[in-house]
Design a protein around this motif. Structure first.
Motif, PDB file in Angstrom:
ATOM      1  N   GLU A 804       0.862  -1.239  -0.045  1.00 59.05           N
ATOM      2  CA  GLU A 804      -0.012  -0.073  -0.054  1.00 59.05           C
ATOM      3  C   GLU A 804       1.002   1.478   0.112  1.00 59.05           C
ATOM      4  O   GLU A 804       0.495   2.276  -0.598  1.00 59.05           O
ATOM      5  CB  GLU A 804      -0.972  -0.110   1.226  1.00 59.05           C
ATOM      6  CG  GLU A 804      -1.991  -1.136   1.142  1.00 59.05           C
ATOM      7  CD  GLU A 804      -3.056  -1.075   2.134  1.00 59.05           C
ATOM      8  OE1 GLU A 804      -4.010  -1.706   1.974  1.00 59.05           O
ATOM      9  OE2 GLU A 804      -2.730  -0.419   3.209  1.00 59.05           O
ATOM     10  N   THR A 805       2.139   1.053   0.684  1.00 56.95           N
ATOM     11  CA  THR A 805       2.773   2.409   0.778  1.00 56.95           C
ATOM     12  C   THR A 805       3.575   2.511  -0.382  1.00 56.95           C
ATOM     13  O   THR A 805       3.447   3.736  -0.934  1.00 56.95           O
ATOM     14  CB  THR A 805       3.919   2.182   1.751  1.00 56.95           C
ATOM     15  OG1 THR A 805       3.296   2.094   3.044  1.00 56.95           O
ATOM     16  CG2 THR A 805       4.891   3.280   1.934  1.00 56.95           C
ATOM     17  N   HIS A 807       2.683   1.450  -3.444  1.00 51.14           N
ATOM     18  CA  HIS A 807       1.433   1.752  -4.692  1.00 51.14           C
ATOM     19  C   HIS A 807       0.688   2.629  -4.645  1.00 51.14           C
ATOM     20  O   HIS A 807      -0.138   2.788  -5.468  1.00 51.14           O
ATOM     21  CB  HIS A 807       1.074   0.420  -5.138  1.00 51.14           C
ATOM     22  CG  HIS A 807       1.844  -0.518  -5.597  1.00 51.14           C
ATOM     23  ND1 HIS A 807       2.463  -0.776  -6.866  1.00 51.14           N
ATOM     24  CD2 HIS A 807       2.606  -1.573  -5.066  1.00 51.14           C
ATOM     25  CE1 HIS A 807       3.041  -1.716  -6.996  1.00 51.14           C
ATOM     26  NE2 HIS A 807       3.452  -2.395  -5.863  1.00 51.14           N
ATOM     27  N   HIS A 808       0.695   2.997  -3.356  1.00 49.88           N
ATOM     28  CA  HIS A 808      -0.441   4.334  -3.171  1.00 49.88           C
ATOM     29  C   HIS A 808      -1.809   3.949  -3.182  1.00 49.88           C
ATOM     30  O   HIS A 808      -2.774   4.679  -3.844  1.00 49.88           O
ATOM     31  CB  HIS A 808      -0.202   5.640  -3.871  1.00 49.88           C
ATOM     32  CG  HIS A 808       1.276   5.800  -3.590  1.00 49.88           C
ATOM     33  ND1 HIS A 808       1.681   6.544  -2.578  1.00 49.88           N
ATOM     34  CD2 HIS A 808       2.360   6.061  -4.486  1.00 49.88           C
ATOM     35  CE1 HIS A 808       3.099   6.739  -2.761  1.00 49.88           C
ATOM     36  NE2 HIS A 808       3.594   6.386  -3.835  1.00 49.88           N
ATOM     37  N   LYS A 809      -2.255   2.642  -3.167  1.00 51.26           N
ATOM     38  CA  LYS A 809      -3.507   2.239  -3.356  1.00 51.26           C
ATOM     39  C   LYS A 809      -3.733   1.102  -2.313  1.00 51.26           C
ATOM     40  O   LYS A 809      -2.733   0.353  -1.536  1.00 51.26           O
ATOM     41  CB  LYS A 809      -3.563   1.189  -4.730  1.00 51.26           C
ATOM     42  CG  LYS A 809      -3.635   2.258  -5.868  1.00 51.26           C
ATOM     43  CD  LYS A 809      -3.896   1.467  -7.054  1.00 51.26           C
ATOM     44  CE  LYS A 809      -4.012   2.384  -8.383  1.00 51.26           C
ATOM     45  NZ  LYS A 809      -4.080   1.782  -9.430  1.00 51.26           N
TER      46      LYS A 809
END
Length: 1003
Positions: A804-805, A807-809
């Motif tokens: 998540e960090t 890929h910002h998703k």
């Protein structure tokens, strides 16, 4: 000879006298014709009966000796009796059975043709009638598409029209062999098939689906293949309906059809398959009741009683010396012309050997006897046919007749092989007639929104169910076409399924005006795939096909046809069929497009992929026992091999209250399977693109881990559970009151607020920043003192943080975008209540220690719940077919549905046990079989290259590359109490099932 001529002249004079007294000129012509037939019959040179017809083996001295020995002791009445084959029904009463007994005992009939009934009833009657007959009876059956054409509880194979689309003749020969085995098992010597009619008339009311098609060469190829299959099993084939019933518009059961072709045309087309098959050993021919003016000058004179057709053309011109049957003499095409008895005599005089479905044997025998006394039938004529019949009885083994064994009859007529063969037949038959813009197979599932619209008057449930196994399919229906079209605007692809019953092979289906308007309107506004589950002629009623992107002809509406057709649409199989007939000006005979196979999971039978269905049936016993012993309320179990799902069943209920049965479409909390279904494939993508490697440190992956005691943990150690991490921590305990066990207001709210929007359960929301607390607790946790294998949830909680960090998703978004939507895993997701009804989700626990409610539709794992239902180690809900898709993708080393998700090297790296020498069986994120002398997740019978995972809620999935087997087991064994003894594990339920799967391998 003078005496014979005088008697014949006297007979003619008397006949003419009677005619002039009571009947018109037409009947006078008929009587004169009888006389001509008599003269021709008497002058015929008869061939030695031992030298005629098809030989299962070479004629031998013993055969001739047996035939002569039987014939020489037969009475005249017994000889006549051999000529008759009478209709028998096993679904009638004792009056019918006793009447047949009488015909056998008193009139010595030579055979029976069985019609409607059941296999066991017919077998018992066959034994009864054979026991009553001095000379063993011929037993025949119309079984053009298998015994089911007449008998219930038997296997129904495809119609000939369907077989006409198949290009693999070996497959049709295999079908003939299987039908032959079943026919022989029923004590039958004759299968009145194959149909050799060239169906050049789309409006033919009686042939149609019974024909292989309209091209004489293609029809012949299939007829030859089917004949070889039959006769290689020792069953006689009967080519029919001579001289050719393919271009008629009258049903000969109801009237006399006319065939207005010239002799040249008949010889070139209709006779073509007969000529070819005579050279290849066709054993018998059935002559039809047809009016063929070019072959028979007498007006409305049936071909079946025409000396010119039967003797001059069939026997002399075409050189056929095998057995010749009439078509059923009760059919109106014959019975309207002559009365019972009279029609039999004239058929015999025309040259037929066996009189099929004789309606009045006593009267016919009387007619024959009188004709013989009047020397109208010479001894040589009777000897010719009777000895021929006896020759065939010898070849069929009736000289050593044995009764039918009743035991196991049903199971031997309905074998697993039949199902496997049926799948192959439809896989090779279903035809893509049009495929503009390569619409088929459907690709890019993540971008495609599909609607299904059913038309026709029969069920398309299997088709729809199978479609839904590949993608998210929405059923759209509305009687108002405009309203329907408005609804369909939401979709970019529409599958139109035209479903009509295939129980009636003779029924002519056409689109209704409403259906035509619907097809036209929908195809104007949408990308349409039209799939018709009936014969190709239906398409001729379409006004235009310009706006229809793809057209599929699936030929029949049975379950297997529907399943296979859905497979084709999504590329699990390629299109191979060719149209056996022309369709107006739209399509020509032989048209058929190939489509691409894009290695998605298909469906078949165990035997088709080398597994035993009988052995796999033992899975049912284990599953049912587990439910009975309250080990789990219910379960889903799936087995696939070589890319085919061959076992998919659901057992039990959602809970022990037994209110909702488990269905294949239900979705389970898969617990730790989430690691390899949701998290790991996304990690593999980053590995494949070299964002990380085996030596990447955790501190490089997660900023918060830098300068911590976990900074130097390598990716290889982390994924192998060899990083000295703690197994887990009950994070929830510090967020609840130690006395009341209720959630503390500091951390939770009962309603969603700005800072409390992370949902834990139906009425429970946790602080949004608590995920940071969880990560910090893991980073700050102590490492184990000893470096050894220790399974830890921390690994995948940290991997979620990494994904998540970077890929910002959110993980659920990554999983959906990168894999679930592309793989067609439309029932796989986190937080399923956002999309699915709660009744589709079995509950996992009655939580009395944290959430204080039944956990259903929310993740069971407490840490995952505190992360909003989306965690690296848990949170995914799915069903068996969706799990199988992901596992098949792994088995195919990153490839599925035409997409290469990651390289083979990446998969191989993750499926490697790097620390086996140190006693650690794990791969990178993938579990592996237990090492020698240790316990583990498998039955101990899977290969070392196998991999998979298990889950706390009672789940397991395992893949063995060496046997190409995918196994999925889903349950909610944790309900109602997850703290109860894990009997599912202790009693090795999942492992025992895996053992059965391995033991089911036969090749």
């Amino acid at each position: 000879m003078k005496n014979l001529g005088f008697k014949f002249l006297l007979f003619s004079v008397l006949t003419l006298f009677m005619v002039n007294c009571s009947v018109n000129k037409n009947l006078s012509k008929e009587k004169t014709a009888v006389s001509k037939n008599v003269e021709k019959s008497k002058s015929e040179k008869f061939i030695d009966p031992s030298k005629v017809g098809f030989n299962f083996f070479e004629d031998t001295h013993s055969e001739k000796k047996w035939v002569d020995s039987i014939y020489n002791i037969m009475t005249f009445e017994e000889k006549l009796g051999q000529l008759f084959m009478v209709a028998a029904y096993s679904n009638k009463d004792t009056v019918h059975f006793n009447a047949l007994d009488k015909l056998i005992k008193n009139y010595k009939i030579g055979g029976l043709i069985f019609f409607q009934g059941g296999p066991v009833r017919q077998a018992k009657l066959t034994n009864r009638f054979q026991a009553a007959s001095k000379i063993p009876l011929f037993i025949g059956n119309d079984a053009e598409w298998g015994l089911s054409m007449r008998l219930d509880s038997t296997y129904k194979y495809p119609w000939n029209m369907t077989l006409g689309a198949i290009q693999d003749m070996k497959l049709i020969e295999d079908l003939g062999a299987q039908m032959g085995k079943e026919t022989k098992r029923m004590g039958l010597q004759f299968n009145f098939a194959p149909v050799l009619d060239i169906n050049t008339n789309p409006n033919n009311p009686i042939i149609g689906n019974r024909s292989f098609g309209e091209d004489k060469e293609e029809v012949t190829k299939r007829a030859v293949a089917l004949m070889k299959g039959f006769q290689n099993q020792g069953v006689f084939s009967t080519g029919k309906h001579f001289p050719g019933h393919g271009d008629t518009e009258t049903d000969s059961h109801k009237g006399l059809p006319i065939v207005n072709f010239s002799k040249e045309r008949l010889n070139e087309v209709e006779f073509y398959p007969y000529k070819k098959m005579f050279n290849l050993g066709l054993s018998s021919v059935m002559v039809a009741h047809l009016n063929v003016p070019s072959l028979e000058t007498r007006e409305n004179h049936p071909s079946s009683i025409s000396y010119n057709v039967v003797t001059n053309i069939l026997k002399k011109q075409l050189g056929f010396n095998g057995l010749i049957f009439t078509d059923a003499l009760n059919m109106k095409g014959a019975s309207n012309f002559k009365k019972p008895g009279e029609i039999d005599l004239e058929a015999f005089l025309a040259g037929n050997d066996i009189l099929l479905f004789a309606e009045d044997v006593p009267l016919a025998v009387e007619k024959f006897t009188q004709a013989y006394k009047d020397t109208l039938i010479p001894d040589e004529r009777i000897e010719y046919s009777v000895k021929k019949i006896l020759n065939y009885k010898y070849k069929a083994g009736l000289n050593k007749y044995k009764p039918i064994e009743i035991n196991n009859l049903y199971s031997e007529l309905n074998t697993p092989y039949s199902n496997s063969l049926q799948y192959k037949l439809f896989e090779n038959a279903i035809t893509v007639a049009k495929n503009d813009h390569q619409t088929l197979p459907i690709n890019e599932l993540e971008k495609t929104k599909i609607a299904y619209v059913k038309i026709g008057d029969d069920s398309g449930n299997t088709f729809l169910t199978t479609l839904k196994k590949y993608a998210d399919i929405t059923v759209v229906s509305n009687e108002n076409i405009d309203s329907l079209n408005l609804e369909l605007k939401k979709y970019n692809k529409v599958i139109l399924g035209y479903h009509v019953s295939d129980k009636s092979w003779w029924k002519k289906y056409e689109f209704t005006e409403t259906e035509l308007a619907l097809i036209e309107k929908i195809s104007e506004n949408n990308d349409v795939i039209l799939d018709v589950f009936t014969k190709p002629y239906i398409l001729s009623s379409l006004k235009s096909i310009d706006n229809i992107e793809s057209i599929i002809v699936s030929y029949q509406n049975g379950d297997i046809a529907q399943e296979v057709s859905a497979e084709l649409i999504f590329g699990a199989i390629e299109a191979k069929g060719k149209l056996p007939v022309s369709v107006g000006n739209l399509f020509k005979v032989g048209d058929g497009l190939s489509t691409q196979k894009i290695n998605r999971l298909g469906f078949s039978t165990p035997e088709s992929v080398g597994l035993s269905s009988e052995k796999l049936a033992e899975i049912d016993k284990i599953a049912l026992k587990a439910i009975e012993n309250r080990i789990t309320p219910g379960a889903q179990i799936l087995v696939a091999r070589r890319g085919k799902v061959i076992y998919q069943k659901s057992f039990g209920y959602h809970t022990y209250k037994k209110e909702i049965k488990v269905k294949n479409s239900d979705i389970y909390d898969i617990a730790s399977l989430s690691k390899i279904i949701g998290t790991l494939p996304n990690v593999m993508l980053d590995y494949d693109t070299k964002k990380i490697n085996l030596d990447t440190r955790l501190g490089e992956m997660i900023h918060k881990a830098r300068n911590s005691n976990k900074d130097s943990i390598t990716f290889k150690e982390l994924l192998s559970h060899y990083a000295r991490l703690q197994a887990w921590e009950p994070f929830y305990k510090k967020t609840i009151d130690s006395i009341s066990k209720k959630p503390l207001a500091k951390y939770y709210k009962k309603t969603e607020l700005i800072n409390f929007s992370t949902q834990v359960d139906e009425n429970l929301f946790i602080r949004n920043d608590y995920n940071d607390t969880i990560i910090k607790k893991i980073i700050d946790s102590k490492l184990l003192l000893k470096k050894e294998y220790k399974y830890s949830d921390f690994t995948f909680i940290l991997l979620k943080e990494y994904l998540e960090t970077h890929h910002h998703k959110k993980l659920d978004v990554l999983a959906e975008e990168n894999f679930f939507s592309k793989l067609g895993m439309s029932s796989t997701l986190y937080n399923p209540l956002q999309r699915f009804d709660i009744d589709m989700i079995p509950p996992t626990e009655n939580d009395t220690y944290f959430r204080h409610q039944i956990v259903q539709g929310y993740v069971h794992d407490m840490a995952a719940a505190m992360q909003g239902g989306v965690a690296g180690h848990a949170g995914v809900f799915s069903n068996s077919i969706d799990i199988a898709k992901m596992m098949q993708m792994y088995l195919q080393k990153g490839n599925y549905g035409g997409i290469q998700y990651f390289s083979e090297k990446t998969f191989n790296d993750f499926n490697t046990c790097y620390f086996c020498a140190e006693g650690n069986r794990r791969g990178l994120g993938l579990d592996k079989p237990q090492l020698p002398g240790t316990s583990g997740p498998t039955c101990g019978c899977a290969s070392l290259t196998s991999f998979g995972h298990t889950g706390f809620t009672g789940t397991m999935t395992w893949v063995d590359p060496e046997t190409e087997i995918v196994y999925v087991f889903l349950s909610n064994r944790t309900f109602p109490d997850s703290n109860a003894s894990n009997k599912l594990s202790k009693e090795n339920i999942r492992e025992d099932i895996q053992k059965i799967i391995q033991e089911a391998i036969i090749k």
